[in-house]
Write an enzyme that holds these catalytic residues in place. Structure first.
Site, PDB file in Angstrom:
ATOM      1  N   CYS A  86       0.840  -1.199   0.000  1.00 41.41           N
ATOM      2  CA  CYS A  86       0.000   0.000   0.000  1.00 41.41           C
ATOM      3  C   CYS A  86       0.877   1.252   0.000  1.00 41.41           C
ATOM      4  CB  CYS A  86      -0.977  -0.038   1.180  1.00 41.41           C
ATOM      5  SG  CYS A  86      -2.409   1.047   0.973  1.00 41.41           S
ATOM      6  N   HIS A 194      -3.399  -5.717   1.065  1.00 42.55           N
ATOM      7  CA  HIS A 194      -2.698  -5.934   2.332  1.00 42.55           C
ATOM      8  C   HIS A 194      -2.631  -7.422   2.704  1.00 42.55           C
ATOM      9  CE1 HIS A 194      -2.403  -1.744   3.919  1.00 42.55           C
ATOM     10  NE2 HIS A 194      -3.416  -1.544   3.084  1.00 42.55           N
ATOM     11  N   GLU A 196      -0.820  -8.766   4.936  1.00 43.22           N
ATOM     12  CA  GLU A 196      -0.685  -8.911   6.393  1.00 43.22           C
ATOM     13  C   GLU A 196      -2.034  -8.894   7.097  1.00 43.22           C
ATOM     14  OE1 GLU A 196      -0.921  -4.431   5.973  1.00 43.22           O
ATOM     15  OE2 GLU A 196      -0.323  -6.159   4.766  1.00 43.22           O
TER      16      GLU A 196
END
Length: 229
Positions: A86, A194, A196
């Site tokens: 990002c 994302h 994560e």
């Protein structure tokens, strides 16, 4: 194997990245402040999401001049593994470590939701645990995720198989539905979604977990270490 998670004023996904590395790989991971000038002790460097320096001027434009970016450029030239997520992707673009630029989302709205991605290139250090053309669920959260490059750069990305992820349904207007790209060597990957935030079923998806296991397995293979199941 040692991970670094860079931290800028305004980073807000640094903890998420730290925890994702910790829980998916079990390897040592450290936060590295933006004023540091040496990344030579790390094998993998993650540039996390957020709003570095408040996204003043444009996303990533000020972070590009942070002292740690000089060290990151040196790490890239040395073949270290780098993942920009990002805002981290935006920083990699601003620094010239990846080609192209980010524009505001076509809708001019911040988009934050699940997104289905197509794995276009599973040959990078971060995508080897995926199947070619696999559909994965990895969320987005961005206002400037509209990836742009000129026609010549786009042809080069295609010719070198540098398009890593495409959106199944484009949420931001990015050229050719691009969600993530790599450098020619495949050791640097930038992406707007994302991973994560997709490492456990409780988060709605664990499809992002394999980005972290991919890099661990790649490093182990390169260094002759046994891969645990």
């Amino acid at each position: 194997m040692k991970f670094a998670v860079l931290v800028f004023p305004g980073s807000n996904c640094d903890v998420d990245c730290y925890k994702a590395v910790e829980q998916t790989t079990g390897q040592p991971v450290e936060y590295v402040w933006h004023t540091e000038t040496d990344l030579s002790s790390y094998d993998v460097i993650i540039v996390p999401g957020g709003f570095s320096y408040g996204d003043y001027l444009r996303s990533g434009a000020i972070a590009r001049f942070a002292p740690v970016l000089t060290a990151l450029t040196e790490a890239a030239a040395a073949g270290k593994y780098i993942l920009g997520i990002c805002n981290g992707f935006q920083i990699l673009l601003e620094s010239g470590l990846l080609p192209g630029a980010m524009l505001r989302n076509q809708s001019l709205k911040f988009r934050c939701h699940s997104s289905r991605l197509i794995v276009e290139n599973n040959g990078t250090a971060f995508t080897k645990d995926y199947a070619p053309q696999e559909i994965v669920d990895i969320p987005i959260a961005h206002g400037e995720g509209n990836y742009y490059c000129d026609a010549d750069t786009l042809e080069e990305l295609k010719a070198n198989n540098q398009i890593v992820f495409r959106y199944e349904q484009n949420p931001n207007g990015s050229v050719q539905d691009i969600a993530g790209i790599s450098n020619k060597e495949g050791n640097i990957v930038g992406m707007m979604p994302h991973p994560e935030r997709a490492v456990h079923k409780l988060l709605g998806s664990e499809d992002g977990k394999r980005m972290f296991t991919s890099i661990l397995n790649t490093w182990r293979e390169k260094n002759g270490a046994a891969v645990n199941g």
